[in-house]
Design a protein around this motif. Sequence first.
Motif, PDB file in Angstrom:
ATOM      1  N   ALA A 147       0.828  -1.211   0.000  1.00  0.00           N
ATOM      2  CA  ALA A 147       0.000   0.000   0.000  1.00  0.00           C
ATOM      3  C   ALA A 147       0.856   1.252   0.000  1.00  0.00           C
ATOM      4  O   ALA A 147       0.536   2.245  -0.664  1.00  0.00           O
ATOM      5  CB  ALA A 147      -0.940  -0.008   1.212  1.00  0.00           C
ATOM      6  N   ALA A 148       1.968   1.220   0.751  1.00  0.00           N
ATOM      7  CA  ALA A 148       2.863   2.376   0.801  1.00  0.00           C
ATOM      8  C   ALA A 148       3.439   2.682  -0.576  1.00  0.00           C
ATOM      9  O   ALA A 148       3.464   3.838  -1.019  1.00  0.00           O
ATOM     10  CB  ALA A 148       3.986   2.114   1.798  1.00  0.00           C
ATOM     11  N   ALA A 149       3.904   1.649  -1.267  1.00  0.00           N
ATOM     12  CA  ALA A 149       4.460   1.848  -2.607  1.00  0.00           C
ATOM     13  C   ALA A 149       3.389   2.314  -3.581  1.00  0.00           C
ATOM     14  O   ALA A 149       3.661   3.120  -4.477  1.00  0.00           O
ATOM     15  CB  ALA A 149       5.107   0.562  -3.102  1.00  0.00           C
ATOM     16  N   ALA A 150       2.170   1.812  -3.405  1.00  0.00           N
ATOM     17  CA  ALA A 150       1.074   2.225  -4.280  1.00  0.00           C
ATOM     18  C   ALA A 150       0.728   3.697  -4.088  1.00  0.00           C
ATOM     19  O   ALA A 150       0.338   4.382  -5.043  1.00  0.00           O
ATOM     20  CB  ALA A 150      -0.154   1.358  -4.011  1.00  0.00           C
ATOM     21  N   ALA A 151       0.882   4.197  -2.866  1.00  0.00           N
ATOM     22  CA  ALA A 151       0.549   5.592  -2.579  1.00  0.00           C
ATOM     23  C   ALA A 151       1.690   6.547  -2.907  1.00  0.00           C
ATOM     24  O   ALA A 151       1.468   7.738  -3.133  1.00  0.00           O
ATOM     25  CB  ALA A 151       0.170   5.745  -1.107  1.00  0.00           C
ATOM     26  N   SER A 237       0.981   7.651   5.053  1.00  0.00           N
ATOM     27  CA  SER A 237       1.515   6.858   6.157  1.00  0.00           C
ATOM     28  C   SER A 237       0.836   5.502   6.235  1.00  0.00           C
ATOM     29  O   SER A 237      -0.226   5.288   5.648  1.00  0.00           O
ATOM     30  CB  SER A 237       1.310   7.602   7.488  1.00  0.00           C
ATOM     31  OG  SER A 237      -0.084   7.800   7.732  1.00  0.00           O
ATOM     32  N   THR A 238       1.481   4.588   6.967  1.00  0.00           N
ATOM     33  CA  THR A 238       0.873   3.300   7.314  1.00  0.00           C
ATOM     34  C   THR A 238       1.127   3.058   8.792  1.00  0.00           C
ATOM     35  O   THR A 238       2.179   3.422   9.314  1.00  0.00           O
ATOM     36  CB  THR A 238       1.454   2.138   6.483  1.00  0.00           C
ATOM     37  OG1 THR A 238       2.836   1.949   6.814  1.00  0.00           O
ATOM     38  CG2 THR A 238       1.302   2.390   4.990  1.00  0.00           C
ATOM     39  N   GLY A 239       0.168   2.434   9.463  1.00  0.00           N
ATOM     40  CA  GLY A 239       0.232   2.309  10.913  1.00  0.00           C
ATOM     41  C   GLY A 239       0.528   0.907  11.413  1.00  0.00           C
ATOM     42  O   GLY A 239       0.649  -0.049  10.641  1.00  0.00           O
ATOM     43  N   HIS A 240       0.615   0.793  12.729  1.00  0.00           N
ATOM     44  CA  HIS A 240       0.943  -0.465  13.401  1.00  0.00           C
ATOM     45  C   HIS A 240       0.136  -0.585  14.686  1.00  0.00           C
ATOM     46  O   HIS A 240      -0.171   0.417  15.332  1.00  0.00           O
ATOM     47  CB  HIS A 240       2.444  -0.506  13.718  1.00  0.00           C
ATOM     48  CG  HIS A 240       2.931  -1.825  14.228  1.00  0.00           C
ATOM     49  ND1 HIS A 240       2.921  -2.973  13.454  1.00  0.00           N
ATOM     50  CD2 HIS A 240       3.442  -2.196  15.428  1.00  0.00           C
ATOM     51  CE1 HIS A 240       3.419  -3.985  14.151  1.00  0.00           C
ATOM     52  NE2 HIS A 240       3.736  -3.537  15.360  1.00  0.00           N
ATOM     53  N   HIS A 241      -0.222  -1.783  15.058  1.00  0.00           N
ATOM     54  CA  HIS A 241      -0.995  -2.166  16.251  1.00  0.00           C
ATOM     55  C   HIS A 241      -2.511  -2.091  16.029  1.00  0.00           C
ATOM     56  O   HIS A 241      -3.230  -3.030  16.342  1.00  0.00           O
ATOM     57  CB  HIS A 241      -0.662  -1.313  17.478  1.00  0.00           C
ATOM     58  CG  HIS A 241       0.697  -1.568  18.047  1.00  0.00           C
ATOM     59  ND1 HIS A 241       1.253  -2.816  18.153  1.00  0.00           N
ATOM     60  CD2 HIS A 241       1.616  -0.706  18.558  1.00  0.00           C
ATOM     61  CE1 HIS A 241       2.445  -2.733  18.704  1.00  0.00           C
ATOM     62  NE2 HIS A 241       2.699  -1.462  18.950  1.00  0.00           N
ATOM     63  N   ARG A 242      -2.987  -0.944  15.531  1.00  0.00           N
ATOM     64  CA  ARG A 242      -4.414  -0.724  15.349  1.00  0.00           C
ATOM     65  C   ARG A 242      -4.631   0.065  14.059  1.00  0.00           C
ATOM     66  O   ARG A 242      -3.692   0.580  13.473  1.00  0.00           O
ATOM     67  CB  ARG A 242      -5.010   0.086  16.520  1.00  0.00           C
ATOM     68  CG  ARG A 242      -4.871  -0.535  17.888  1.00  0.00           C
ATOM     69  CD  ARG A 242      -5.318   0.421  18.976  1.00  0.00           C
ATOM     70  NE  ARG A 242      -6.679   0.912  18.768  1.00  0.00           N
ATOM     71  CZ  ARG A 242      -6.976   2.162  18.418  1.00  0.00           C
ATOM     72  NH1 ARG A 242      -6.014   3.060  18.235  1.00  0.00           N
ATOM     73  NH2 ARG A 242      -8.227   2.524  18.266  1.00  0.00           N
ATOM     74  N   ALA A 300      -5.369   7.014  -1.603  1.00  0.00           N
ATOM     75  CA  ALA A 300      -4.217   7.119  -2.488  1.00  0.00           C
ATOM     76  C   ALA A 300      -3.841   5.785  -3.120  1.00  0.00           C
ATOM     77  O   ALA A 300      -2.956   5.728  -3.978  1.00  0.00           O
ATOM     78  CB  ALA A 300      -3.018   7.683  -1.732  1.00  0.00           C
ATOM     79  N   VAL A 301      -4.498   4.730  -2.708  1.00  0.00           N
ATOM     80  CA  VAL A 301      -4.261   3.395  -3.277  1.00  0.00           C
ATOM     81  C   VAL A 301      -5.332   3.136  -4.324  1.00  0.00           C
ATOM     82  O   VAL A 301      -6.522   3.127  -4.014  1.00  0.00           O
ATOM     83  CB  VAL A 301      -4.287   2.300  -2.187  1.00  0.00           C
ATOM     84  CG1 VAL A 301      -4.067   0.924  -2.806  1.00  0.00           C
ATOM     85  CG2 VAL A 301      -3.241   2.585  -1.111  1.00  0.00           C
ATOM     86  N   SER A 302      -4.917   2.928  -5.556  1.00  0.00           N
ATOM     87  CA  SER A 302      -5.874   2.714  -6.640  1.00  0.00           C
ATOM     88  C   SER A 302      -6.631   1.402  -6.454  1.00  0.00           C
ATOM     89  O   SER A 302      -6.185   0.501  -5.729  1.00  0.00           O
ATOM     90  CB  SER A 302      -5.151   2.689  -7.988  1.00  0.00           C
ATOM     91  OG  SER A 302      -4.343   1.525  -8.098  1.00  0.00           O
ATOM     92  N   GLU A 303      -7.772   1.302  -7.124  1.00  0.00           N
ATOM     93  CA  GLU A 303      -8.559   0.070  -7.044  1.00  0.00           C
ATOM     94  C   GLU A 303      -7.757  -1.115  -7.568  1.00  0.00           C
ATOM     95  O   GLU A 303      -7.850  -2.225  -7.033  1.00  0.00           O
ATOM     96  CB  GLU A 303      -9.868   0.223  -7.826  1.00  0.00           C
ATOM     97  CG  GLU A 303     -10.914   1.036  -7.103  1.00  0.00           C
ATOM     98  CD  GLU A 303     -11.316   0.422  -5.763  1.00  0.00           C
ATOM     99  OE1 GLU A 303     -11.508  -0.817  -5.712  1.00  0.00           O
ATOM    100  OE2 GLU A 303     -11.427   1.161  -4.767  1.00  0.00           O
ATOM    101  N   GLU A 304      -6.974  -0.879  -8.606  1.00  0.00           N
ATOM    102  CA  GLU A 304      -6.148  -1.962  -9.161  1.00  0.00           C
ATOM    103  C   GLU A 304      -5.156  -2.468  -8.130  1.00  0.00           C
ATOM    104  O   GLU A 304      -4.987  -3.684  -7.945  1.00  0.00           O
ATOM    105  CB  GLU A 304      -5.402  -1.461 -10.402  1.00  0.00           C
ATOM    106  CG  GLU A 304      -4.487  -2.504 -11.026  1.00  0.00           C
ATOM    107  CD  GLU A 304      -3.692  -1.968 -12.205  1.00  0.00           C
ATOM    108  OE1 GLU A 304      -2.881  -2.730 -12.764  1.00  0.00           O
ATOM    109  OE2 GLU A 304      -3.864  -0.773 -12.540  1.00  0.00           O
ATOM    110  N   ASN A 305      -4.478  -1.547  -7.445  1.00  0.00           N
ATOM    111  CA  ASN A 305      -3.511  -1.955  -6.431  1.00  0.00           C
ATOM    112  C   ASN A 305      -4.185  -2.530  -5.194  1.00  0.00           C
ATOM    113  O   ASN A 305      -3.636  -3.414  -4.535  1.00  0.00           O
ATOM    114  CB  ASN A 305      -2.611  -0.778  -6.063  1.00  0.00           C
ATOM    115  CG  ASN A 305      -1.541  -0.521  -7.111  1.00  0.00           C
ATOM    116  OD1 ASN A 305      -1.012  -1.456  -7.697  1.00  0.00           O
ATOM    117  ND2 ASN A 305      -1.236   0.751  -7.358  1.00  0.00           N
TER     118      ASN A 305
END
Length: 361
Positions: A147-151, A237-242, A300-305
């Motif tokens: 997801a990070a790379a996609a965004a 950003s991407t998160g951790h735990h929750r 920011a993540v496309s439907e394809e990704n």
Amino acid sequence: MKMSKMAVALASAACLITSAIAVAAPFKVQGDPKVAIILFGPKNDGGWSQAFMEALPAMEKALGETIPVVDKVPEDAASITPPAERFIQRGYNVIIGTAFGYSDTFKKLSEAHPDVAFLNASGTTNGPNLESFYGRTYESQYLCGMAAAAASKTGKLGFVAANPLPVVNWTINAYELGAKTINPNATVTVVFTGAWNDPVKERAAASALIDEGIDVIGQHVDTPTPQIVAQERGVYSTGHHRDLTEFAPKANQCSSIWTWSKFLVPELEKIKAGTWEPSPYGAFPGIKEGGTDISCCGSAVSEENKKKIFAARQSIIDGFPVFVGPLKDRDGKERLAAGQPISDADLWKMDWFVDGVISQK
């Protein structure tokens, strides 16, 4: 997540536990199970401890009882033993702990109370009535790396981490491997704060990464600070735990989340039925078994990704190992031969980074 002595423990550990103990027969509590939880952090810490609180309703529903919780219990025997003993004196026969530093104390308590079941998240000790458990966070972080790379528009990803320990290293490595499936040129630059919960250091680390031109920030620390900084600075950003979207609704594109109810409810039901057999090696559940999963995806993540990410998630559930050869580290040393998956023992000893990870050496 607090693991103050993890570096020493994992340096010599070949797997999740420190000793293997044969289990002769299923463990059974006397009477119906009565569960109590001891939390390392505050109930509303936004991360590690709060994830257990969010699992509580499903656990209470499964057992038909209210589960008491005591929080902010430090990792020392003098702090852990009194609440555990009080619960046991009041008839609670299933005690759940939530910290690496509880390991030795829970071992002693389990030996002193052989008729009580003990479970401990991120622990390293096990026994006939004690099981430590942790999740395969590299699975969910692999997907968040996608997801990070996609965004990302630049392919330059950042990661705020606490300490370079195996449980952190595997999340960073998986993040990079996931990112490469979307953008083969993606890199992950890591800053270690040296603390699990230090918003000041996390803010400084996230800001420094963004100043270097990084446009997506991942994390393996206990507060949502990197998410907040990302939103303030206009990056993703991407998160951790929750699911950390609540702290950064525009920035957060994916979160690696704990799904402890999916693991703990079946464990408690086994205890209730008298069929619980604590693993002599501890429990290490992934997405399939309920230890970890993702909340995804942001705008920011496309439907394809997004489809690629959830197809990869299904592959992991179906058995894709994430770490599989041919795989070399960033220094060119072969770590896994072609077709060879990593062993759990080697996961718990991971002191290396894959190509594309940039960090202090």
